[in-house]
Design an enzyme around this catalytic site. Structure first.
Site, PDB file in Angstrom:
ATOM      1  N   CYS A   3      43.400 -16.540 -24.528  1.00 51.06           N
ATOM      2  CA  CYS A   3      41.967 -16.826 -24.572  1.00 51.06           C
ATOM      3  C   CYS A   3      41.199 -15.603 -24.071  1.00 51.06           C
ATOM      4  CB  CYS A   3      41.735 -18.048 -23.708  1.00 51.06           C
ATOM      5  SG  CYS A   3      40.175 -18.101 -22.861  1.00 51.06           S
ATOM      6  N   GLU A   4      40.256 -15.141 -24.869  1.00 50.70           N
ATOM      7  CA  GLU A   4      39.555 -13.904 -24.488  1.00 50.70           C
ATOM      8  C   GLU A   4      38.600 -14.106 -23.311  1.00 50.70           C
ATOM      9  OE1 GLU A   4      37.360 -12.439 -27.850  1.00 50.70           O
ATOM     10  OE2 GLU A   4      35.736 -13.889 -27.595  1.00 50.70           O
ATOM     11  N   HIS A   5      38.312 -15.360 -22.982  1.00 51.52           N
ATOM     12  CA  HIS A   5      37.407 -15.602 -21.849  1.00 51.52           C
ATOM     13  C   HIS A   5      38.124 -15.512 -20.508  1.00 51.52           C
ATOM     14  CE1 HIS A   5      35.595 -18.016 -25.228  1.00 51.52           C
ATOM     15  NE2 HIS A   5      34.595 -17.241 -24.887  1.00 51.52           N
ATOM     16  N   HIS A   6      39.319 -16.072 -20.441  1.00 48.99           N
ATOM     17  CA  HIS A   6      40.019 -16.175 -19.161  1.00 48.99           C
ATOM     18  C   HIS A   6      41.323 -15.390 -19.111  1.00 48.99           C
ATOM     19  CE1 HIS A   6      37.562 -19.898 -19.405  1.00 48.99           C
ATOM     20  NE2 HIS A   6      37.412 -19.721 -18.104  1.00 48.99           N
ATOM     21  N   GLN A  57      39.972 -19.605 -30.787  1.00 45.35           N
ATOM     22  CA  GLN A  57      40.690 -20.313 -31.853  1.00 45.35           C
ATOM     23  C   GLN A  57      39.948 -20.247 -33.185  1.00 45.35           C
ATOM     24  OE1 GLN A  57      42.508 -23.934 -30.565  1.00 45.35           O
ATOM     25  NE2 GLN A  57      42.327 -24.867 -32.571  1.00 45.35           N
ATOM     26  N   HIS A 105      44.651 -25.183 -24.629  1.00 45.74           N
ATOM     27  CA  HIS A 105      44.120 -24.017 -23.927  1.00 45.74           C
ATOM     28  C   HIS A 105      44.340 -24.184 -22.423  1.00 45.74           C
ATOM     29  CE1 HIS A 105      41.622 -22.189 -27.300  1.00 45.74           C
ATOM     30  NE2 HIS A 105      42.199 -23.249 -27.831  1.00 45.74           N
ATOM     31  N   CYS A 161      43.164 -22.613 -20.083  1.00 46.46           N
ATOM     32  CA  CYS A 161      41.927 -22.512 -19.296  1.00 46.46           C
ATOM     33  C   CYS A 161      41.223 -23.861 -19.189  1.00 46.46           C
ATOM     34  CB  CYS A 161      41.000 -21.446 -19.890  1.00 46.46           C
ATOM     35  SG  CYS A 161      40.393 -21.827 -21.543  1.00 46.46           S
TER      36      CYS A 161
HETATM   37  N1  LIG Z   1      34.995 -22.580 -28.692  1.00 40.48           N
HETATM   38  C1  LIG Z   1      35.977 -22.089 -27.935  1.00 40.48           C
HETATM   39  N2  LIG Z   1      35.826 -22.087 -26.603  1.00 40.48           N
HETATM   40  C2  LIG Z   1      36.841 -21.577 -25.872  1.00 40.48           C
HETATM   41  C3  LIG Z   1      38.009 -21.066 -26.418  1.00 40.48           C
HETATM   42  N3  LIG Z   1      38.814 -20.655 -25.399  1.00 40.48           N
HETATM   43  C4  LIG Z   1      38.133 -20.908 -24.266  1.00 40.48           C
HETATM   44  N4  LIG Z   1      36.942 -21.460 -24.528  1.00 40.48           N
HETATM   45  C5  LIG Z   1      35.853 -21.903 -23.649  1.00 40.48           C
HETATM   46  O1  LIG Z   1      35.078 -20.798 -23.247  1.00 40.48           O
HETATM   47  C6  LIG Z   1      34.203 -21.267 -22.236  1.00 40.48           C
HETATM   48  C7  LIG Z   1      33.845 -20.189 -21.269  1.00 40.48           C
HETATM   49  O2  LIG Z   1      32.812 -20.746 -20.513  1.00 40.48           O
HETATM   50  P1  LIG Z   1      32.327 -20.259 -19.071  1.00 40.48           P
HETATM   51  O3  LIG Z   1      31.382 -21.279 -18.562  1.00 40.48           O
HETATM   52  O4  LIG Z   1      31.861 -18.844 -19.159  1.00 40.48           O
HETATM   53  O5  LIG Z   1      33.692 -20.233 -18.234  1.00 40.48           O
HETATM   54  P2  LIG Z   1      34.109 -21.085 -16.973  1.00 40.48           P
HETATM   55  O6  LIG Z   1      33.062 -20.995 -15.914  1.00 40.48           O
HETATM   56  O7  LIG Z   1      35.496 -20.684 -16.585  1.00 40.48           O
HETATM   57  O8  LIG Z   1      34.081 -22.571 -17.559  1.00 40.48           O
HETATM   58  P3  LIG Z   1      35.065 -23.813 -17.319  1.00 40.48           P
HETATM   59  O9  LIG Z   1      36.309 -23.581 -18.144  1.00 40.48           O
HETATM   60  O10 LIG Z   1      34.291 -24.998 -17.821  1.00 40.48           O
HETATM   61  O11 LIG Z   1      35.369 -23.871 -15.848  1.00 40.48           O
HETATM   62  C8  LIG Z   1      34.901 -22.465 -21.626  1.00 40.48           C
HETATM   63  O12 LIG Z   1      34.163 -23.623 -21.950  1.00 40.48           O
HETATM   64  C9  LIG Z   1      36.247 -22.515 -22.353  1.00 40.48           C
HETATM   65  O13 LIG Z   1      36.762 -23.829 -22.499  1.00 40.48           O
HETATM   66  C10 LIG Z   1      38.127 -21.078 -27.823  1.00 40.48           C
HETATM   67  O14 LIG Z   1      39.114 -20.635 -28.415  1.00 40.48           O
HETATM   68  N5  LIG Z   1      37.078 -21.582 -28.543  1.00 40.48           N
HETATM   69 ZN   LIG Z   2      39.737 -19.591 -21.669  1.00 41.09          ZN
END
Ligand SMILES: Nc1nc2c(ncn2[C@@H]2O[C@H](COP(=O)(O)OP(=O)(O)OP(=O)(O)O)[C@@H](O)[C@H]2O)c(=O)[nH]1
Ligand SMILES: [Zn+2]
Length: 198
Positions: free
Chosen positions: A85-88, A128, A156, A158
């Site tokens: 996952c590119e976010h985490h 995804q 996921h 995360c």
């Molecule tokens: N649409 C989508 N969202 C994703 C994917 N992978 C991770 N995410 C979401 O990316 C979002 C990042 O949101 P943030 O609010 O910046 O991150 P965060 O504070 O860690 O959020 P939480 O996971 O809710 O604790 C999260 O809601 C994740 O679930 C993906 O492949 N597609």
């Molecule tokens: Zn993530």
């Protein structure tokens, strides 16, 4: 086991940064079993993102004439993949269905190439939705198709292991093009191939 890393990766620098990250988190790496952890961590991340350095669509270059003039839907189902996952930078492992409907008489590819295509696009920092789109765009642009599809079910980390801690929750995405999107019967045929929970 040794893993060959792609060119352009500075493993020594990545190891130093991994050591700094772990130190900043208060995680000691000074026991016999953890002294090499920063290097292992850097290598593991390099392995899981090796698709950044590759062109997955190259797998669609070798084609064969079809056995039948109208072969119908061709699909690789339940293809396992692991993406980050590119976010985490946490893993989202899953299963994909990769499918295409060749035009009558069009050349086809070996079945394994459909799996390789999805797995290599997955081996990148991803979301995804982009993964599914990249797979269908590659099929659409490199093969002579009436439609292409990528259906993904993934969990996921995360969302399942931290944060929302929605343990068994999965994300399901569908990317359909051409007749697989617009023809009612073809659409039903492909959607029935959505990977099921493992
Ligand atoms: N649409 C989508 N969202 C994703 C994917 N992978 C991770 N995410 C979401 O990316 C979002 C990042 O949101 P943030 O609010 O910046 O991150 P965060 O504070 O860690 O959020 P939480 O996971 O809710 O604790 C999260 O809601 C994740 O679930 C993906 O492949 N597609
Ligand atoms: Zn993530």
């Amino acid at each position: 086991m040794t893993t060959t890393l792609p060119d352009g990766i500075d493993l020594a620098a990545a190891t130093d940064h991994a050591a700094s990250l772990l130190a900043a988190l208060g995680i000691p790496c000074n026991s016999e079993s953890t002294t090499d952890t920063p290097r292992r961590m850097a290598k593991a991340l390099a392995e899981l993102t090796s698709g950044v350095h590759l062109d997955p669509a190259r797998h669609l270059k070798v084609t064969f004439p079809p056995e039948d003039e109208r072969p119908g839907l061709i699909a690789a189902v339940h293809v396992p993949f692991v993406a980050l996952c590119e976010h985490h930078v946490l893993p989202f492992p899953g299963r994909a269905t990769v499918a295409y409907l060749p035009k009558p008489g069009a050349r086809i590819v070996g079945l394994s190439k459909l799996a390789r295509l999805a797995q290599e696009y997955a081996a990148r920092p991803q979301v995804q939705e982009r993964l599914g789109r990249q797979v269908v765009e590659a099929l659409d642009s490199h093969l002579d198709v009436q439609g292409a599809a990528c259906l993904i079910r993934s969990q996921h980390a995360c969302m399942t292991l931290r944060g929302a801690r929605a343990h068994d929750a999965a994300m399901v995405t569908t990317h359909l093009t051409g007749l697989l999107d617009t023809d009612v019967a073809r659409r039903a045929e492909i959607l029935a191939l959505m990977p099921s929970p493992s």
